[in-house]
Design a protein around this motif. Structure first.
Motif, PDB file in Angstrom:
ATOM      1  N   GLN A  98      31.938  -2.357  25.485  1.00 65.49           N
ATOM      2  CA  GLN A  98      32.246  -3.698  24.991  1.00 65.49           C
ATOM      3  C   GLN A  98      32.356  -3.684  23.475  1.00 65.49           C
ATOM      4  OE1 GLN A  98      30.413  -7.474  26.711  1.00 65.49           O
ATOM      5  NE2 GLN A  98      29.354  -7.389  24.753  1.00 65.49           N
ATOM      6  N   ILE A  99      33.553  -4.084  22.990  1.00 69.67           N
ATOM      7  CA  ILE A  99      33.807  -4.074  21.549  1.00 69.67           C
ATOM      8  C   ILE A  99      34.095  -5.499  21.083  1.00 69.67           C
ATOM      9  CG2 ILE A  99      35.305  -3.208  19.719  1.00 69.67           C
ATOM     10  CD1 ILE A  99      35.873  -0.783  21.480  1.00 69.67           C
ATOM     11  N   PHE A 100      33.338  -5.937  20.112  1.00 74.16           N
ATOM     12  CA  PHE A 100      33.505  -7.285  19.588  1.00 74.16           C
ATOM     13  C   PHE A 100      34.876  -7.438  18.942  1.00 74.16           C
ATOM     14  CE2 PHE A 100      33.040 -10.310  15.997  1.00 74.16           C
ATOM     15  CZ  PHE A 100      32.791 -11.461  16.727  1.00 74.16           C
ATOM     16  N   LYS A 101      35.585  -8.514  19.331  1.00 70.60           N
ATOM     17  CA  LYS A 101      36.939  -8.744  18.837  1.00 70.60           C
ATOM     18  C   LYS A 101      37.007  -9.875  17.824  1.00 70.60           C
ATOM     19  CE  LYS A 101      41.583  -9.797  20.629  1.00 70.60           C
ATOM     20  NZ  LYS A 101      42.368 -10.088  21.852  1.00 70.60           N
ATOM     21  N   GLY A 102      36.128 -10.848  17.968  1.00 71.22           N
ATOM     22  CA  GLY A 102      36.150 -11.997  17.075  1.00 71.22           C
ATOM     23  C   GLY A 102      35.725 -13.254  17.808  1.00 71.22           C
ATOM     24  N   TYR A 103      36.055 -14.386  17.230  1.00 75.88           N
ATOM     25  CA  TYR A 103      35.667 -15.680  17.804  1.00 75.88           C
ATOM     26  C   TYR A 103      36.908 -16.506  18.143  1.00 75.88           C
ATOM     27  CZ  TYR A 103      30.970 -14.651  16.088  1.00 75.88           C
ATOM     28  OH  TYR A 103      29.756 -14.066  15.856  1.00 75.88           O
ATOM     29  N   GLN A 104      36.769 -17.272  19.193  1.00 78.76           N
ATOM     30  CA  GLN A 104      37.816 -18.222  19.571  1.00 78.76           C
ATOM     31  C   GLN A 104      37.237 -19.636  19.498  1.00 78.76           C
ATOM     32  OE1 GLN A 104      39.235 -19.200  23.772  1.00 78.76           O
ATOM     33  NE2 GLN A 104      40.958 -17.950  23.033  1.00 78.76           N
ATOM     34  N   VAL A 105      37.906 -20.482  18.755  1.00 82.05           N
ATOM     35  CA  VAL A 105      37.491 -21.877  18.620  1.00 82.05           C
ATOM     36  C   VAL A 105      38.555 -22.754  19.282  1.00 82.05           C
ATOM     37  CG1 VAL A 105      36.928 -23.750  17.017  1.00 82.05           C
ATOM     38  CG2 VAL A 105      36.285 -21.384  16.471  1.00 82.05           C
ATOM     39  N   SER A 106      38.118 -23.615  20.162  1.00 84.41           N
ATOM     40  CA  SER A 106      39.027 -24.493  20.894  1.00 84.41           C
ATOM     41  C   SER A 106      38.627 -25.948  20.677  1.00 84.41           C
ATOM     42  CB  SER A 106      38.998 -24.173  22.393  1.00 84.41           C
ATOM     43  OG  SER A 106      39.743 -25.125  23.130  1.00 84.41           O
ATOM     44  N   ASN A 107      39.595 -26.771  20.283  1.00 83.26           N
ATOM     45  CA  ASN A 107      39.366 -28.204  20.069  1.00 83.26           C
ATOM     46  C   ASN A 107      40.421 -28.963  20.868  1.00 83.26           C
ATOM     47  OD1 ASN A 107      38.771 -30.758  19.187  1.00 83.26           O
ATOM     48  ND2 ASN A 107      38.921 -30.297  17.005  1.00 83.26           N
ATOM     49  N   MET A 108      39.986 -29.702  21.905  1.00 87.10           N
ATOM     50  CA  MET A 108      40.904 -30.423  22.785  1.00 87.10           C
ATOM     51  C   MET A 108      40.737 -31.929  22.586  1.00 87.10           C
ATOM     52  SD  MET A 108      42.397 -27.893  24.211  1.00 87.10           S
ATOM     53  CE  MET A 108      43.412 -28.887  25.320  1.00 87.10           C
ATOM     54  N   ILE A 109      41.857 -32.640  22.584  1.00 86.73           N
ATOM     55  CA  ILE A 109      41.833 -34.095  22.462  1.00 86.73           C
ATOM     56  C   ILE A 109      42.670 -34.717  23.579  1.00 86.73           C
ATOM     57  CG2 ILE A 109      41.491 -34.072  19.962  1.00 86.73           C
ATOM     58  CD1 ILE A 109      44.467 -34.673  19.629  1.00 86.73           C
ATOM     59  N   THR A 110      42.338 -35.944  23.924  1.00 88.46           N
ATOM     60  CA  THR A 110      43.145 -36.735  24.853  1.00 88.46           C
ATOM     61  C   THR A 110      43.810 -37.849  24.073  1.00 88.46           C
ATOM     62  OG1 THR A 110      41.710 -36.257  26.742  1.00 88.46           O
ATOM     63  CG2 THR A 110      43.142 -38.181  26.915  1.00 88.46           C
ATOM     64  N   VAL A 111      45.110 -38.000  24.271  1.00 92.77           N
ATOM     65  CA  VAL A 111      45.881 -38.995  23.539  1.00 92.77           C
ATOM     66  C   VAL A 111      46.494 -39.981  24.527  1.00 92.77           C
ATOM     67  CG1 VAL A 111      47.738 -39.368  21.874  1.00 92.77           C
ATOM     68  CG2 VAL A 111      46.443 -37.225  21.835  1.00 92.77           C
ATOM     69  N   GLU A 112      46.258 -41.257  24.286  1.00 92.45           N
ATOM     70  CA  GLU A 112      46.872 -42.301  25.112  1.00 92.45           C
ATOM     71  C   GLU A 112      48.138 -42.786  24.404  1.00 92.45           C
ATOM     72  OE1 GLU A 112      45.702 -46.786  25.875  1.00 92.45           O
ATOM     73  OE2 GLU A 112      44.505 -45.470  27.165  1.00 92.45           O
ATOM     74  N   ILE A 113      49.269 -42.626  25.077  1.00 92.44           N
ATOM     75  CA  ILE A 113      50.565 -42.972  24.493  1.00 92.44           C
ATOM     76  C   ILE A 113      51.176 -44.128  25.278  1.00 92.44           C
ATOM     77  CG2 ILE A 113      52.878 -42.128  23.946  1.00 92.44           C
ATOM     78  CD1 ILE A 113      51.681 -39.295  23.883  1.00 92.44           C
ATOM     79  N   THR A 114      51.484 -45.197  24.571  1.00 91.00           N
ATOM     80  CA  THR A 114      52.120 -46.350  25.224  1.00 91.00           C
ATOM     81  C   THR A 114      53.626 -46.386  24.960  1.00 91.00           C
ATOM     82  OG1 THR A 114      51.556 -47.733  23.316  1.00 91.00           O
ATOM     83  CG2 THR A 114      50.021 -47.740  25.176  1.00 91.00           C
ATOM     84  N   ALA A 115      54.087 -45.617  23.999  1.00 96.13           N
ATOM     85  CA  ALA A 115      55.530 -45.527  23.732  1.00 96.13           C
ATOM     86  C   ALA A 115      56.110 -44.474  24.675  1.00 96.13           C
ATOM     87  CB  ALA A 115      55.779 -45.173  22.280  1.00 96.13           C
ATOM     88  N   ILE A 116      56.303 -44.858  25.943  1.00 95.30           N
ATOM     89  CA  ILE A 116      56.706 -43.916  26.975  1.00 95.30           C
ATOM     90  C   ILE A 116      58.002 -43.192  26.618  1.00 95.30           C
ATOM     91  CG2 ILE A 116      57.490 -43.747  29.376  1.00 95.30           C
ATOM     92  CD1 ILE A 116      54.552 -44.032  29.214  1.00 95.30           C
ATOM     93  N   ASP A 117      58.939 -43.905  26.004  1.00 89.41           N
ATOM     94  CA  ASP A 117      60.236 -43.306  25.709  1.00 89.41           C
ATOM     95  C   ASP A 117      60.172 -42.284  24.570  1.00 89.41           C
ATOM     96  OD1 ASP A 117      59.615 -45.316  23.912  1.00 89.41           O
ATOM     97  OD2 ASP A 117      61.702 -45.883  23.566  1.00 89.41           O
TER      98      ASP A 117
END
Length: 223
Positions: A98-117
């Motif tokens: 096992q060889i350390f490769k680095g770090y992964q950072v994940s940031n997820m958001i939910t967006v509510e969109i009313t401009a459907i078009d």
């Protein structure tokens, strides 16, 4: 699978006595097709670096750019919500080691969109600003109560039609007023599977289609 005409009638239980000794149970189904007016999109930024601090800083910078792009398209800030933020070490395995490769950072958001078009253009802007994850789109409708009530009305009418057809076939008199109604509603948004967007792909076509709001009622009649 439940078939409404199977075991469509039965002897009543002791609690069912009310001048009649037979009970008929049917399922009524109703549905209303609606043009969606809201889309909920999950998107995010994933960054990797050997340095955890640099991975976090790069992630924060890119996510801020994504949010600014959404705001420029008129998406209210209150319609943008963080759903997850994770930090994970990354490893490679070479010859069982096992060889350390680095770090992964994940940031997820939910967006509510009313401009459907404008959904396609908004997603493109997010990708161009650095978003590299677009996991799903779910279309819904605001103020769905009216449509749900319409579906329930159709379900009740459908249940009566079924019961009346069975009673006519059996040559019995049906009491048209049900003595018990149990609601089994099922309103589901239409999801899109995981999307792969490219900043070079041009405007991304997104078709919302229609949402079908369904209602099911278990209705009991006496005859």
């Amino acid at each position: 699978m439940y078939y409404p005409y199977v075991n469509a009638y039965r002897q009543n239980t002791p609690n069912d006595h009310n001048g009649s000794n037979q009970v008929m149970t049917v399922l009524g189904n109703g549905s209303v097709s609606v043009q969606p007016d809201v889309a909920n999109v999950e998107l995010g930024v994933i960054t990797e670096n050997v340095s955890l601090l640099e991975a976090q800083q790069a992630n924060a910078t890119t996510m801020n750019q994504v949010i600014e792009a959404l705001l420029r398209f008129g998406v209210p800030r209150e319609n943008i919500q963080t759903t997850s933020y994770t930090v994970n070490p990354r490893y490679d395995f070479v010859d069982g080691e096992q060889i350390f490769k680095g770090y992964q950072v994940s940031n997820m958001i939910t967006v509510e969109i009313t401009a459907i078009d404008q959904i396609g253009s908004i997603l493109d802007a997010a990708v161009e600003s650095g978003a590299n994850q677009v996991n799903s789109i779910q279309f819904t409708v605001q103020n769905s109560d009216t449509y749900e009530q319409q579906a329930l009305q159709e379900a009740l009418a459908n249940a009566y039609d079924k019961a009346n057809a069975i009673a006519t076939s059996m040559q019995v008199n049906l009491n048209p007023i049900p003595f018990r109604i149990e609601e089994r509603t099922d309103t589901m948004p239409i999801p899109f599977s995981k999307l792969a967007l490219s900043a070079e792909a041009g405007a991304t076509p997104i078709e919302p289609g229609q949402i079908v709001i369904r209602a099911t009622l278990e209705v009991k009649f006496r005859y």
